[in-house]
Scaffold this motif. Structure first.
Motif, mmCIF file in Angstrom:
data_model
loop_
_atom_site.group_PDB
_atom_site.id
_atom_site.type_symbol
_atom_site.label_atom_id
_atom_site.label_comp_id
_atom_site.label_asym_id
_atom_site.label_seq_id
_atom_site.Cartn_x
_atom_site.Cartn_y
_atom_site.Cartn_z
ATOM 1 N N SER A 211 4.817 -2.738 -4.663
ATOM 2 C CA SER A 211 5.202 -2.399 -3.289
ATOM 3 C C SER A 211 4.269 -1.324 -2.742
ATOM 4 O O SER A 211 3.788 -0.462 -3.487
ATOM 5 C CB SER A 211 6.639 -1.901 -3.247
ATOM 6 O OG SER A 211 7.533 -2.895 -3.690
ATOM 7 N N VAL A 212 4.021 -1.362 -1.447
ATOM 8 C CA VAL A 212 3.120 -0.414 -0.796
ATOM 9 C C VAL A 212 3.864 0.359 0.287
ATOM 10 O O VAL A 212 4.480 -0.238 1.172
ATOM 11 C CB VAL A 212 1.898 -1.121 -0.177
ATOM 12 C CG1 VAL A 212 1.025 -0.113 0.578
ATOM 13 C CG2 VAL A 212 1.085 -1.828 -1.253
ATOM 14 N N ILE A 213 3.800 1.675 0.195
ATOM 15 C CA ILE A 213 4.281 2.563 1.257
ATOM 16 C C ILE A 213 3.047 3.216 1.869
ATOM 17 O O ILE A 213 2.254 3.833 1.148
ATOM 18 C CB ILE A 213 5.231 3.651 0.722
ATOM 19 C CG1 ILE A 213 6.485 3.020 0.119
ATOM 20 C CG2 ILE A 213 5.609 4.632 1.833
ATOM 21 C CD1 ILE A 213 7.368 4.025 -0.626
ATOM 22 N N SER A 214 2.853 3.073 3.164
ATOM 23 C CA SER A 214 1.702 3.700 3.822
ATOM 24 C C SER A 214 2.137 4.910 4.627
ATOM 25 O O SER A 214 3.240 4.934 5.193
ATOM 26 C CB SER A 214 0.991 2.698 4.742
ATOM 27 O OG SER A 214 1.810 2.360 5.848
ATOM 28 N N ILE A 215 1.273 5.913 4.662
ATOM 29 C CA ILE A 215 1.471 7.092 5.507
ATOM 30 C C ILE A 215 0.183 7.259 6.304
ATOM 31 O O ILE A 215 -0.864 7.620 5.752
ATOM 32 C CB ILE A 215 1.762 8.355 4.673
ATOM 33 C CG1 ILE A 215 3.043 8.162 3.850
ATOM 34 C CG2 ILE A 215 1.893 9.577 5.581
ATOM 35 C CD1 ILE A 215 3.364 9.333 2.924
ATOM 36 N N THR A 216 0.238 6.949 7.604
ATOM 37 C CA THR A 216 -0.954 6.978 8.441
ATOM 38 C C THR A 216 -0.611 7.532 9.819
ATOM 39 O O THR A 216 0.553 7.660 10.192
ATOM 40 C CB THR A 216 -1.556 5.573 8.635
ATOM 41 O OG1 THR A 216 -0.662 4.791 9.456
ATOM 42 C CG2 THR A 216 -1.777 4.853 7.316
ATOM 43 N N ARG A 217 -1.668 7.816 10.576
ATOM 44 C CA ARG A 217 -1.490 8.199 11.980
ATOM 45 C C ARG A 217 -0.839 7.043 12.737
ATOM 46 O O ARG A 217 -1.104 5.873 12.450
ATOM 47 C CB ARG A 217 -2.843 8.535 12.600
ATOM 48 C CG ARG A 217 -2.774 8.964 14.071
ATOM 49 C CD ARG A 217 -4.166 9.175 14.619
ATOM 50 N NE ARG A 217 -4.791 10.334 14.011
ATOM 51 C CZ ARG A 217 -4.636 11.596 14.435
ATOM 52 N NH1 ARG A 217 -3.865 11.834 15.467
ATOM 53 N NH2 ARG A 217 -5.247 12.590 13.837
ATOM 54 N N TYR A 218 0.003 7.371 13.704
ATOM 55 C CA TYR A 218 0.725 6.372 14.476
ATOM 56 C C TYR A 218 -0.233 5.410 15.173
ATOM 57 O O TYR A 218 -1.221 5.823 15.769
ATOM 58 C CB TYR A 218 1.608 7.063 15.524
ATOM 59 C CG TYR A 218 2.436 6.116 16.346
ATOM 60 C CD1 TYR A 218 3.633 5.612 15.864
ATOM 61 C CD2 TYR A 218 2.011 5.711 17.607
ATOM 62 C CE1 TYR A 218 4.389 4.734 16.618
ATOM 63 C CE2 TYR A 218 2.764 4.840 18.372
ATOM 64 C CZ TYR A 218 3.957 4.351 17.868
ATOM 65 O OH TYR A 218 4.700 3.467 18.622
ATOM 66 N N GLY A 219 0.056 4.126 15.096
ATOM 67 C CA GLY A 219 -0.742 3.112 15.760
ATOM 68 C C GLY A 219 -1.104 1.975 14.828
ATOM 69 O O GLY A 219 -0.727 1.970 13.652
ATOM 70 N N LYS A 220 -1.838 1.002 15.336
ATOM 71 C CA LYS A 220 -2.230 -0.153 14.543
ATOM 72 C C LYS A 220 -3.393 0.213 13.631
ATOM 73 O O LYS A 220 -4.380 0.800 14.065
ATOM 74 C CB LYS A 220 -2.655 -1.306 15.461
ATOM 75 C CG LYS A 220 -1.555 -1.824 16.375
ATOM 76 C CD LYS A 220 -2.098 -2.905 17.291
ATOM 77 C CE LYS A 220 -1.025 -3.403 18.249
ATOM 78 N NZ LYS A 220 -1.569 -4.428 19.181
ATOM 79 N N ASN A 221 -3.298 -0.132 12.360
ATOM 80 C CA ASN A 221 -4.412 0.046 11.436
ATOM 81 C C ASN A 221 -4.223 -0.901 10.248
ATOM 82 O O ASN A 221 -3.141 -1.442 10.033
ATOM 83 C CB ASN A 221 -4.554 1.501 10.984
ATOM 84 C CG ASN A 221 -3.327 2.026 10.264
ATOM 85 O OD1 ASN A 221 -3.038 1.621 9.136
ATOM 86 N ND2 ASN A 221 -2.582 2.914 10.919
ATOM 87 N N ILE A 222 -5.260 -1.094 9.474
ATOM 88 C CA ILE A 222 -5.241 -2.065 8.383
ATOM 89 C C ILE A 222 -4.179 -1.712 7.347
ATOM 90 O O ILE A 222 -3.431 -2.576 6.869
ATOM 91 C CB ILE A 222 -6.629 -2.133 7.701
ATOM 92 C CG1 ILE A 222 -7.671 -2.644 8.690
ATOM 93 C CG2 ILE A 222 -6.584 -3.049 6.471
ATOM 94 C CD1 ILE A 222 -9.098 -2.541 8.180
ATOM 95 N N LEU A 223 -4.108 -0.434 6.988
ATOM 96 C CA LEU A 223 -3.197 -0.027 5.928
ATOM 97 C C LEU A 223 -1.740 -0.242 6.323
ATOM 98 O O LEU A 223 -0.969 -0.876 5.584
ATOM 99 C CB LEU A 223 -3.444 1.444 5.566
ATOM 100 C CG LEU A 223 -2.559 2.038 4.467
ATOM 101 C CD1 LEU A 223 -2.601 1.195 3.205
ATOM 102 C CD2 LEU A 223 -2.986 3.479 4.173
#
Length: 287
Positions: A211-223
């Motif tokens: 399972s993958v949990i991503s933490i990124t800046r708000y918006g569309k991105n690959i991760l």
């Protein structure tokens, strides 16, 4: 998307991922937010040198049912900003005195946390906590400043006897990712969600059924688009390193939320580990 409010904040974050026409509308709205509530769809299209269809598409992209709902949300945010005047992001300028630096860095960090609370979704946090609780192993992946956040996460989850590790360079990330199983969870941290090393590691993780949990800046991105659970933060777009500082503070806040969520739900089982690690470290203090 999170609840459809704080539209100007969200617009700022997703601007670069919009189509060229939608971006022109977004740039106009961000430049003249106070004027927009007085405009019809056609007038906003004219002012932004686009079309009615582009304006409507932007509203849909943001999750609104129509233009009126979009305008109402902008009006509400403008009113809220007026109450919070003096709390906007402020860049650090060359030659600033120390008092100004102390004040502005502190305000920027506080604002990053406040804005992150506006875009993070409770349901997503709940899903992430549940995945972490059930995980056989938790692997944290991040490069640069995101790697430092991974190390903080490892230190926290290790204290409650979770099998976890932080990987902060591309080669070790790929090696670790290839050994994951469907019982494991990969927490992948990236400001942009497009860092080459992180995307390569993501592709390897996806082959393992972990399972993958991503933490990124708000918006569309690959991760975030390829994660099982996507968690978002936001921070200022300013020029000096105070921007990166705000991102790091926002990421650390999300890690703290996840750790506290897991620890709270399993407190009866993990209290002994917290006490044990506290006591062993207590003995290291100079008497």
């Amino acid at each position: 998307m999170a609840a459809i409010d704080n539209v100007l904040l969200k617009l700022r974050e997703i601007k670069e991922s919009l189509t060229p026409a939608e971006r022109k509308v977004a740039e106009y709205v961000l430049a003249f937010p106070e004027d927009v509530p007085r405009y019809s769809v056609s007038k906003l299209a004219m002012k932004s040198k686009t079309s009615d269809a582009s304006v409507v598409r932007l509203c849909k992209t943001l999750g609104f049912e129509g233009y009126r709902q979009f305008v109402v949300s902008i009006s509400a945010e403008i009113a809220s900003r007026a109450q919070d005047s003096g709390k906007e992001y402020t860049d650090i300028q060359p030659g600033d005195d120390l008092d100004t630096i102390i004040k502005n860095i502190s305000l920027n960090n506080c604002r990053s946390i406040e804005d992150t609370l506006m875009v993070i979704e409770r349901d997503s946090v709940e899903k992430a906590v549940e995945l972490l609780r059930k995980a056989h192993r938790i692997m944290f992946y991040g490069i640069g400043a995101s790697g430092l956040v991974c190390q903080d996460a490892q230190q926290k989850f290790m204290r409650i006897n979770k099998i976890c590790h932080a990987y902060t360079d591309g080669h070790s990330q790929l090696t670790s990712a290839s050994m994951l199983t469907s019982d494991d969870v990969a927490v992948m941290i990236s400001n942009t969600g497009t860092t080459v090393e992180i995307v390569d590691t993501l592709n390897t993780v996806k082959e393992t059924d972990a399972s993958v949990i991503s933490i990124t800046r708000y918006g569309k991105n690959i991760l975030s688009a390829n994660a099982d659970v996507a968690l978002f933060f936001t921070s200022p777009e300013i020029t000096i390193r105070s921007g990166a500082m705000g991102s790091r503070i926002a990421m650390l806040t999300i890690i703290d939320i996840l750790f506290a969520g897991v620890a709270s739900m399993e407190y009866k089982n993990i209290k002994k580990y917290l006490d044990k690690t506290h006591n062993v470290l207590l003995d290291k203090h100079v008497k």
